[in-house]
Design a protein around this motif. Structure first.
Motif, PDB file in Angstrom:
ATOM      1  N   THR B 165       0.881  -1.157  -0.265  1.00 36.36           N
ATOM      2  CA  THR B 165      -0.076   0.170   0.039  1.00 36.36           C
ATOM      3  C   THR B 165       0.872   1.351  -0.015  1.00 36.36           C
ATOM      4  O   THR B 165       1.968   1.215   0.225  1.00 36.36           O
ATOM      5  CB  THR B 165      -0.916   0.139   1.334  1.00 36.36           C
ATOM      6  OG1 THR B 165      -0.110   0.150   2.512  1.00 36.36           O
ATOM      7  CG2 THR B 165      -1.989  -1.231   1.267  1.00 36.36           C
ATOM      8  N   GLY B 166       0.386   2.405  -0.448  1.00 35.40           N
ATOM      9  CA  GLY B 166       1.102   3.654  -0.382  1.00 35.40           C
ATOM     10  C   GLY B 166       2.212   3.632  -1.051  1.00 35.40           C
ATOM     11  O   GLY B 166       2.610   2.908  -2.232  1.00 35.40           O
ATOM     12  N   ASP B 167       3.126   4.460  -0.398  1.00 33.43           N
ATOM     13  CA  ASP B 167       4.524   4.522  -1.002  1.00 33.43           C
ATOM     14  C   ASP B 167       5.567   4.076   0.049  1.00 33.43           C
ATOM     15  O   ASP B 167       5.507   4.254   1.124  1.00 33.43           O
ATOM     16  CB  ASP B 167       4.698   5.798  -1.854  1.00 33.43           C
ATOM     17  CG  ASP B 167       4.632   7.005  -0.740  1.00 33.43           C
ATOM     18  OD1 ASP B 167       4.926   6.997   0.351  1.00 33.43           O
ATOM     19  OD2 ASP B 167       4.106   8.034  -1.067  1.00 33.43           O
ATOM     20  N   LEU B 168       6.823   3.880  -0.511  1.00 33.90           N
ATOM     21  CA  LEU B 168       7.720   3.603   0.363  1.00 33.90           C
ATOM     22  C   LEU B 168       9.162   4.565   0.339  1.00 33.90           C
ATOM     23  O   LEU B 168       9.350   5.154  -0.790  1.00 33.90           O
ATOM     24  CB  LEU B 168       8.233   2.320  -0.260  1.00 33.90           C
ATOM     25  CG  LEU B 168       7.239   1.003  -0.412  1.00 33.90           C
ATOM     26  CD1 LEU B 168       7.898  -0.291  -1.027  1.00 33.90           C
ATOM     27  CD2 LEU B 168       6.536   0.932   1.136  1.00 33.90           C
ATOM     28  N   GLY B 169       9.762   4.400   1.224  1.00 36.96           N
ATOM     29  CA  GLY B 169      11.191   5.357   1.420  1.00 36.96           C
ATOM     30  C   GLY B 169      11.193   6.548   2.010  1.00 36.96           C
ATOM     31  O   GLY B 169      12.070   6.990   2.618  1.00 36.96           O
ATOM     32  N   ASP B 233      10.092  -2.644   9.158  1.00 40.16           N
ATOM     33  CA  ASP B 233      11.577  -2.610   9.182  1.00 40.16           C
ATOM     34  C   ASP B 233      12.131  -2.320   7.875  1.00 40.16           C
ATOM     35  O   ASP B 233      13.141  -2.365   7.758  1.00 40.16           O
ATOM     36  CB  ASP B 233      11.809  -4.170   9.712  1.00 40.16           C
ATOM     37  CG  ASP B 233      11.483  -4.468  11.205  1.00 40.16           C
ATOM     38  OD1 ASP B 233      11.681  -3.560  11.929  1.00 40.16           O
ATOM     39  OD2 ASP B 233      11.380  -5.811  11.597  1.00 40.16           O
ATOM     40  N   GLY B 234      11.225  -2.260   6.758  1.00 34.61           N
ATOM     41  CA  GLY B 234      11.702  -2.047   5.462  1.00 34.61           C
ATOM     42  C   GLY B 234      11.320  -3.274   4.604  1.00 34.61           C
ATOM     43  O   GLY B 234      11.018  -4.301   5.101  1.00 34.61           O
ATOM     44  N   LEU B 235      10.964  -2.990   3.351  1.00 25.91           N
ATOM     45  CA  LEU B 235      10.440  -3.904   2.541  1.00 25.91           C
ATOM     46  C   LEU B 235      11.318  -5.446   2.528  1.00 25.91           C
ATOM     47  O   LEU B 235      10.412  -6.325   2.083  1.00 25.91           O
ATOM     48  CB  LEU B 235      10.604  -3.408   1.130  1.00 25.91           C
ATOM     49  CG  LEU B 235       9.730  -4.062  -0.168  1.00 25.91           C
ATOM     50  CD1 LEU B 235       8.298  -4.445   0.454  1.00 25.91           C
ATOM     51  CD2 LEU B 235       9.887  -3.617  -1.355  1.00 25.91           C
ATOM     52  N   ALA B 236      12.635  -5.282   2.589  1.00 27.22           N
ATOM     53  CA  ALA B 236      13.280  -6.225   2.334  1.00 27.22           C
ATOM     54  C   ALA B 236      13.180  -7.202   3.618  1.00 27.22           C
ATOM     55  O   ALA B 236      12.595  -8.431   3.333  1.00 27.22           O
ATOM     56  CB  ALA B 236      14.911  -6.157   2.275  1.00 27.22           C
ATOM     57  N   SER B 237      13.227  -6.758   4.681  1.00 28.29           N
ATOM     58  CA  SER B 237      13.111  -7.616   5.764  1.00 28.29           C
ATOM     59  C   SER B 237      11.700  -8.016   6.078  1.00 28.29           C
ATOM     60  O   SER B 237      11.671  -9.355   6.488  1.00 28.29           O
ATOM     61  CB  SER B 237      13.602  -6.633   7.016  1.00 28.29           C
ATOM     62  OG  SER B 237      13.410  -7.199   8.328  1.00 28.29           O
ATOM     63  N   ASP B 238      10.754  -7.362   5.903  1.00 29.04           N
ATOM     64  CA  ASP B 238       9.370  -7.835   6.026  1.00 29.04           C
ATOM     65  C   ASP B 238       8.859  -8.644   4.961  1.00 29.04           C
ATOM     66  O   ASP B 238       8.082  -9.561   5.161  1.00 29.04           O
ATOM     67  CB  ASP B 238       8.478  -6.491   5.963  1.00 29.04           C
ATOM     68  CG  ASP B 238       8.686  -5.529   7.461  1.00 29.04           C
ATOM     69  OD1 ASP B 238       9.033  -6.010   8.075  1.00 29.04           O
ATOM     70  OD2 ASP B 238       8.660  -4.656   7.279  1.00 29.04           O
ATOM     71  N   THR B 239       9.714  -8.440   3.808  1.00 28.74           N
ATOM     72  CA  THR B 239       9.121  -9.853   2.884  1.00 28.74           C
ATOM     73  C   THR B 239       9.786 -11.110   3.308  1.00 28.74           C
ATOM     74  O   THR B 239       9.050 -11.990   2.980  1.00 28.74           O
ATOM     75  CB  THR B 239       9.626  -9.416   1.195  1.00 28.74           C
ATOM     76  OG1 THR B 239       9.189  -8.100   0.924  1.00 28.74           O
ATOM     77  CG2 THR B 239       9.392 -10.394   0.127  1.00 28.74           C
ATOM     78  N   ALA B 278      13.562   2.377   0.494  1.00 31.02           N
ATOM     79  CA  ALA B 278      12.456   1.610   0.235  1.00 31.02           C
ATOM     80  C   ALA B 278      12.918   0.098   0.729  1.00 31.02           C
ATOM     81  O   ALA B 278      11.960  -0.535   1.679  1.00 31.02           O
ATOM     82  CB  ALA B 278      12.099   1.496  -0.751  1.00 31.02           C
ATOM     83  N   LEU B 279      13.850  -0.460   0.394  1.00 35.52           N
ATOM     84  CA  LEU B 279      14.291  -1.744   1.131  1.00 35.52           C
ATOM     85  C   LEU B 279      14.399  -1.897   2.562  1.00 35.52           C
ATOM     86  O   LEU B 279      13.965  -2.996   3.090  1.00 35.52           O
ATOM     87  CB  LEU B 279      15.128  -2.431   0.342  1.00 35.52           C
ATOM     88  CG  LEU B 279      14.889  -2.535  -1.200  1.00 35.52           C
ATOM     89  CD1 LEU B 279      16.186  -3.159  -2.010  1.00 35.52           C
ATOM     90  CD2 LEU B 279      13.676  -3.752  -1.294  1.00 35.52           C
ATOM     91  N   ASN B 280      15.401  -0.943   3.118  1.00 37.35           N
ATOM     92  CA  ASN B 280      15.690  -0.934   4.415  1.00 37.35           C
ATOM     93  C   ASN B 280      15.336   0.051   5.343  1.00 37.35           C
ATOM     94  O   ASN B 280      15.850  -0.142   6.514  1.00 37.35           O
ATOM     95  CB  ASN B 280      17.285  -1.339   4.178  1.00 37.35           C
ATOM     96  CG  ASN B 280      17.878  -2.567   3.583  1.00 37.35           C
ATOM     97  OD1 ASN B 280      17.127  -3.541   3.363  1.00 37.35           O
ATOM     98  ND2 ASN B 280      18.803  -2.334   2.803  1.00 37.35           N
ATOM     99  N   ALA B 332      17.876  -9.116   5.386  1.00 34.75           N
ATOM    100  CA  ALA B 332      17.181  -8.523   6.369  1.00 34.75           C
ATOM    101  C   ALA B 332      18.196  -7.710   7.069  1.00 34.75           C
ATOM    102  O   ALA B 332      19.240  -8.213   7.617  1.00 34.75           O
ATOM    103  CB  ALA B 332      16.519  -9.492   7.073  1.00 34.75           C
ATOM    104  N   GLN B 333      17.620  -6.436   7.559  1.00 36.09           N
ATOM    105  CA  GLN B 333      18.341  -5.501   8.451  1.00 36.09           C
ATOM    106  C   GLN B 333      17.709  -5.556   9.858  1.00 36.09           C
ATOM    107  O   GLN B 333      16.522  -5.068  10.020  1.00 36.09           O
ATOM    108  CB  GLN B 333      18.538  -4.087   8.049  1.00 36.09           C
ATOM    109  CG  GLN B 333      19.292  -3.985   6.698  1.00 36.09           C
ATOM    110  CD  GLN B 333      20.126  -2.865   7.067  1.00 36.09           C
ATOM    111  OE1 GLN B 333      20.426  -2.239   7.903  1.00 36.09           O
ATOM    112  NE2 GLN B 333      21.122  -2.526   5.772  1.00 36.09           N
TER     113      GLN B 333
END
Lengths: 339, 339
Positions: B165-169, B233-239, B278-280, B332-333
């Motif tokens: 949803t929405g936007d990231l970063g 936590d960021g897209l990477a970690s949460d994915t 966005a990722l972290n 993941a961070q």
């Protein structure tokens, strides 16, 4: 304005002033040991949260970490017991400073798990984060209570008997003992450290127990308190909370207070009044409750419970009656006065 | 052993290893956004706790206190939303250092109350204590969800679409902007502070919103995600959390990421990759969820949702696919790597 000029209780009143419920499921919010939430036709959910910060709630120089974990659970779950409920789940949030190693964190959780096992509570979540400063622990406990069994702080009537479980003052004296030990070890005072013979004081400070056994015994004996609170802040402050919420006054009798005998011995040594320890020391995690006057004999039959006074009308205030019959007004100590 | 050598996630695994439920009412414990507790025949109670420490989660030099209170509530309640639940009650525990005045505490609670009012959550309790160190805030949120509506992290199937949803970063870039501003004000760097034009980044960092609207819109459109998590936590970690709990892999496509446009502009200025933000970066508090592939058009029709990839079998791992088709493994961070 400095918070200490308000005091803890007026500060909390200010922060929570004028709150109103927006959710039908909120039965009771701020102002008792735990919040009360609708669960099903017969039961409520109870929710209570506590925070323990290094340097305030505990001193890592003399607190074994497994005891710390155990004690935090007991302190948090004690609020559920004080509503006559059973703790069922808890979350632990922990802020970890650099000096805490993995093994130290393991020890804290060992104590948390031991308490959870002993009292049948499930650790179901929480948060971990790094801390720039000291070790921080926050625990929230969820419990349940049958609707017809819940006990609030507010139910005490005139002439109800004031009862207390176990003994008082030892947790505070245990703290004083540990603080003296720390000063000796730091070379700040010259004294032979003496812990022998005072194991009971240490036990009460470092390893308090949850009085789940008391509410079970009361239930088995068909006794439902009219009001109840756990003794975390000390007898004076907690008695005043029952008075305030019930709109009553109280008289407690000095010669009826179940002060732990070791408190007199150690109190002599450090020139500290054991009565003060019982009134203002806190951390005993015993239960203070009221019952109708006609339950006097029933309450004594349960065992481990002392009747220390009775409720009065509000205009009498809350006082301590000394053996010569004079009355001393009780004063509440909040944390801001302890700094 | 130093905790940073384990990393946040393995540290949490270690602390919570081998926990088993002792209470029949515990439906699900550690390992999702919130714990799940039996409520009544049709509903579960959800419970989630978060901790926010000064110097780690927030910096008082540039965080307006009312925004801080608001944000803490959003961050904590977001975990309930991520289970497809509705937050109903919360407790706030606060450790207050000497530098915090009554008026400052009022501001924090003003923000807490504003968030509670906006999202119909009742503030029902908590704890206040003094802090030797910094300001500490712990929030526990209780929510409810119909049993047939609950969404875990673990339900994603092969080929399910990954939606965000929405936007990231922007929250991360907003933090970088504030940190630059702080260095300028401290005279540590010479630069013209420039906040104008970057209001969106500040808004996302200081005043995130709860995506209650999203789960309501999904419900109205008859869409129940197969798995869901909030982007803290960021897209990477949460994915990776969705992958881990669902026992799946994932491919997300770089050119499908809804990176906030201002991130590119400010990223250019400070030489920071908006994709990395966005990722972290974390703290976007958007929702990441999966739906069956045949709901593609339904999801887009809801509005404000992007399909950014799809689940795969576990042996593919979790990767970011660049426009030229190469795949970069997601990492993941945790917080220990951020120190």
């Amino acid at each position: 304005m400095d918070i200490s000029s308000l005091g803890e209780f007026r500060f909390i009143d200010r922060l929570t002033d004028g709150l109103s419920s927006k959710r039908a499921s909120t039965v009771f919010g701020v102002g008792d040991d735990a919040a009360v939430i609708e669960r099903d036709a017969e039961n409520y959910t109870l929710l209570s949260s506590d925070m323990f910060l290094e340097g305030i709630a505990f001193d890592l120089t003399y607190t074994p970490l497994n005891h710390l974990g155990f004690k935090c659970v007991v302190a948090a779950a004690s609020d559920i017991i004080a509503m006559n409920g059973r703790p069922e789940q808890l979350t632990v949030s922990i802020g970890i400073s650099r000096k805490i190693t993995v093994e130290m964190a393991d020890s804290i959780y060992e104590g948390i798990r031991a308490a959870c096992d002993k009292y049948s509570i499930d650790l179901v979540g929480g948060d971990t984060c790094s801390s720039m400063t000291g070790l921080s622990i926050a625990i929230s406990v969820v419990g349940s209570v049958a609707k017809d069994k819940i006990v609030y702080r507010s139910g005490a009537a005139n002439s109800d008997l004031i009862c207390v479980t176990g003994d008082l003052g030892a947790a505070f004296m245990g703290l004083k003992l540990l603080e003296r030990e720390k000063r000796v070890l730091n070379g700040n005072i010259e004294a032979k450290p003496k812990l022998e013979g005072y194991e009971y004081l240490l036990e009460r400070q470092l390893h308090p127990l949850l009085r789940l056994d008391v509410i079970e015994a009361l239930e088995q004996n068909g006794i439902k308190p009219t009001s109840m609170i756990d003794l975390s802040d000390g007898l004076a402050s907690d008695t005043m909370q029952l008075c305030r919420r019930s709109g009553k006054g109280a008289k407690i009798f000095l010669d009826r207070l179940p002060i732990a005998s070791k408190c007199f011995e150690f109190g002599d040594e450090i020139k500290t009044d054991p009565v003060m320890a019982a009134l203002n020391g806190g951390e005993d995690y015993e239960l203070l409750f009221t019952v109708p006057v006609d339950r006097y004999e029933d309450v004594l039959r349960v065992g481990g419970i002392d009747v220390i006074g009775h409720m009065t009308s509000a205009d009498n205030g809350a006082s301590l009656v000394t053996p010569d019959g004079s009355e001393i007004e009780l004063k509440a100590q909040g944390w801001t006065s302890l700094e």
